[in-house]
Motif scaffolding. Structure first.
Motif, PDB file in Angstrom:
ATOM      1  N   LEU A 141      14.581  59.742  43.093  1.00  0.00           N
ATOM      2  CA  LEU A 141      13.644  58.633  42.994  1.00  0.00           C
ATOM      3  C   LEU A 141      13.965  57.616  44.090  1.00  0.00           C
ATOM      4  O   LEU A 141      15.108  57.453  44.495  1.00  0.00           O
ATOM      5  CB  LEU A 141      13.735  57.980  41.613  1.00  0.00           C
ATOM      6  N   GLY A 142      12.925  56.943  44.567  1.00  0.00           N
ATOM      7  CA  GLY A 142      13.132  56.094  45.732  1.00  0.00           C
ATOM      8  C   GLY A 142      13.518  56.935  46.928  1.00  0.00           C
ATOM      9  O   GLY A 142      14.320  56.516  47.772  1.00  0.00           O
TER      10      GLY A 142
ATOM     11  N   SER B 112       8.477  59.665  45.117  1.00  0.00           N
ATOM     12  CA  SER B 112       7.843  58.473  45.669  1.00  0.00           C
ATOM     13  C   SER B 112       6.338  58.610  45.504  1.00  0.00           C
ATOM     14  O   SER B 112       5.828  59.692  45.199  1.00  0.00           O
ATOM     15  CB  SER B 112       8.182  58.297  47.151  1.00  0.00           C
ATOM     16  N   ARG B 113       5.622  57.535  45.733  1.00  0.00           N
ATOM     17  CA  ARG B 113       4.169  57.582  45.612  1.00  0.00           C
ATOM     18  C   ARG B 113       3.557  58.538  46.629  1.00  0.00           C
ATOM     19  O   ARG B 113       2.484  59.082  46.401  1.00  0.00           O
ATOM     20  CB  ARG B 113       3.587  56.176  45.783  1.00  0.00           C
ATOM     21  N   SER B 114       4.254  58.735  47.739  1.00  0.00           N
ATOM     22  CA  SER B 114       3.754  59.637  48.774  1.00  0.00           C
ATOM     23  C   SER B 114       4.336  61.042  48.656  1.00  0.00           C
ATOM     24  O   SER B 114       4.075  61.895  49.494  1.00  0.00           O
ATOM     25  CB  SER B 114       4.077  59.068  50.160  1.00  0.00           C
ATOM     26  N   GLY B 115       5.140  61.292  47.617  1.00  0.00           N
ATOM     27  CA  GLY B 115       5.778  62.589  47.448  1.00  0.00           C
ATOM     28  C   GLY B 115       4.796  63.644  46.961  1.00  0.00           C
ATOM     29  O   GLY B 115       3.666  63.359  46.582  1.00  0.00           O
TER      30      GLY B 115
ATOM     31  N   ASP C  88       5.301  57.664  40.464  1.00  0.00           N
ATOM     32  CA  ASP C  88       5.015  56.230  40.458  1.00  0.00           C
ATOM     33  C   ASP C  88       5.585  55.638  39.174  1.00  0.00           C
ATOM     34  O   ASP C  88       5.205  56.039  38.079  1.00  0.00           O
ATOM     35  CB  ASP C  88       3.495  56.005  40.521  1.00  0.00           C
TER      36      ASP C  88
ATOM     37  N   THR D 139      12.284  57.720  49.642  1.00  0.00           N
ATOM     38  CA  THR D 139      12.022  57.262  51.007  1.00  0.00           C
ATOM     39  C   THR D 139      12.711  55.921  51.283  1.00  0.00           C
ATOM     40  O   THR D 139      12.521  55.333  52.341  1.00  0.00           O
ATOM     41  CB  THR D 139      10.506  57.100  51.245  1.00  0.00           C
ATOM     42  N   GLY D 140      13.496  55.445  50.321  1.00  0.00           N
ATOM     43  CA  GLY D 140      14.173  54.160  50.454  1.00  0.00           C
ATOM     44  C   GLY D 140      15.510  54.268  51.157  1.00  0.00           C
ATOM     45  O   GLY D 140      15.907  55.325  51.653  1.00  0.00           O
TER      46      GLY D 140
ATOM     47  N   ARG E 239      16.562  58.069  50.795  1.00  0.00           N
ATOM     48  CA  ARG E 239      16.284  58.865  52.001  1.00  0.00           C
ATOM     49  C   ARG E 239      17.555  59.563  52.483  1.00  0.00           C
ATOM     50  O   ARG E 239      17.522  60.730  52.894  1.00  0.00           O
ATOM     51  CB  ARG E 239      15.739  57.944  53.092  1.00  0.00           C
TER      52      ARG E 239
ATOM     53  N   TYR F 203      12.418  50.790  41.235  1.00  0.00           N
ATOM     54  CA  TYR F 203      11.839  49.823  42.167  1.00  0.00           C
ATOM     55  C   TYR F 203      10.976  48.839  41.385  1.00  0.00           C
ATOM     56  O   TYR F 203      10.233  49.269  40.498  1.00  0.00           O
ATOM     57  CB  TYR F 203      10.983  50.549  43.220  1.00  0.00           C
TER      58      TYR F 203
END
Length: 279
Positions: free
Chosen positions: A14-15, A39-42, A47, A17-18, A22, A69
């Motif tokens: 989770l997170g 992530s929302r773009s995964g 979400d 891309t953070g 990442r 987040y």
């Protein structure tokens, strides 16, 4: 530590891309381990605000790097984490590694949820990330030459996100970390003025530090388009955790990895070399 069967099951990050997520994804991928970016773009998307996305993200997952987040100290975080952990364990997740905040009393509610989940758990209670100066809300102030922040002259043991990721991957893939709470700090205390001076040396530019009140900081965020409620919550969180409660070092990185944590000077030098601060 020895590797175990968790190596072979999919890890949901989770997170993903953070700042830490990442890096965890990169490490797992480099080892050829199955990983899913949460992530929302995964693919599939995840979400925190849409529980309908959780089931697909958890399908076939054996371990989770759990990052909430915007922060575990924010209103509603504990309820969301409780719901997610219940769903995760019910779907077959056997190992949870939670990224928590050092000195955040509200975050400890979510820590208890993870401890009592029935899964193997590890808690990473991290201090202030070095990378906040290069990958987050302090990047623009550094580039502008002045860090205006409500931290006074409090010292903080800034921790490198690379170290957090190393500990997270160890906890996700090795035996010996279950039931451990690792408080993660860097090897020395620095004030924000000290940090600005370190970045100045690394960049060859003069970077100043301006202590401001929480209200002034929140107002500045709003001027830059941050919603007023979020700005106030963020300023309040920073004020709480930077009141001196965290102004001491811990041995979490050494206990988890058998080595010393990275130093802010090395972080600043490496970040400057990427050109992220210009020049």
């Amino acid at each position: 530590m020895t590797e175990n069967t968790h190596e072979k099951s999919t890890t949901l990050v989770l997170g993903g891309t953070g700042k830490t997520g990442r890096r965890v994804v990169e490490r797992l991928t480099a080892r050829g381990l199955p990983v899913r970016v949460g992530s929302r773009s995964g693919e599939p998307p995840f979400d925190w605000e849409d529980q309908a996305t959780w089931a697909a993200a958890l399908r076939g997952v054996g371990s989770v790097y759990l990052v909430y987040y915007p922060d575990l100290a924010f209103p509603g975080a504990a309820d969301s984490v409780r719901s997610f952990v219940s769903r995760a364990v019910g779907s077959g997740v056997r190992r949870l590694v939670l990224l928590s905040g050092r000195g955040e009393e509200e975050a400890q509610v979510s820590e208890r949820t993870v401890r009592e989940s029935g899964a193997e758990w590890t808690i990473l209670r991290a201090s202030w990330f070095c990378q906040n100066f290069s990958e987050d809300y302090l990047l623009e102030p550094v580039m502008g030459g002045e860090i205006a922040f409500p931290a006074g002259d409090v010292a903080e043991p800034f921790v490198d996100a690379e170290d957090i990721a190393d500990v997270a991957v160890a906890a996700l893939t090795e035996d010996g970390h279950a039931g451990e709470l690792y408080e993660l700090t860097g090897p020395r205390l620095l004030t924000f003025a000290d940090a600005a001076a370190e970045i100045s040396k690394a960049t060859g530019r003069e970077i100043g530090y301006l202590p401001v009140s929480p209200g002034e900081y929140a107002a500045g965020l709003v001027e830059h388009g941050v919603p007023a409620g979020y700005a106030t919550q963020l300023a309040g969180l920073f004020t709480d955790v930077l009141d001196g409660r965290n102004a001491h070092l811990t041995d979490g990185v050494r206990r988890a990895l058998g080595r010393e944590p990275g130093d802010f000077t090395d972080y600043a030098r490496e970040a400057a070399a990427t050109g992220v601060w210009g020049g």
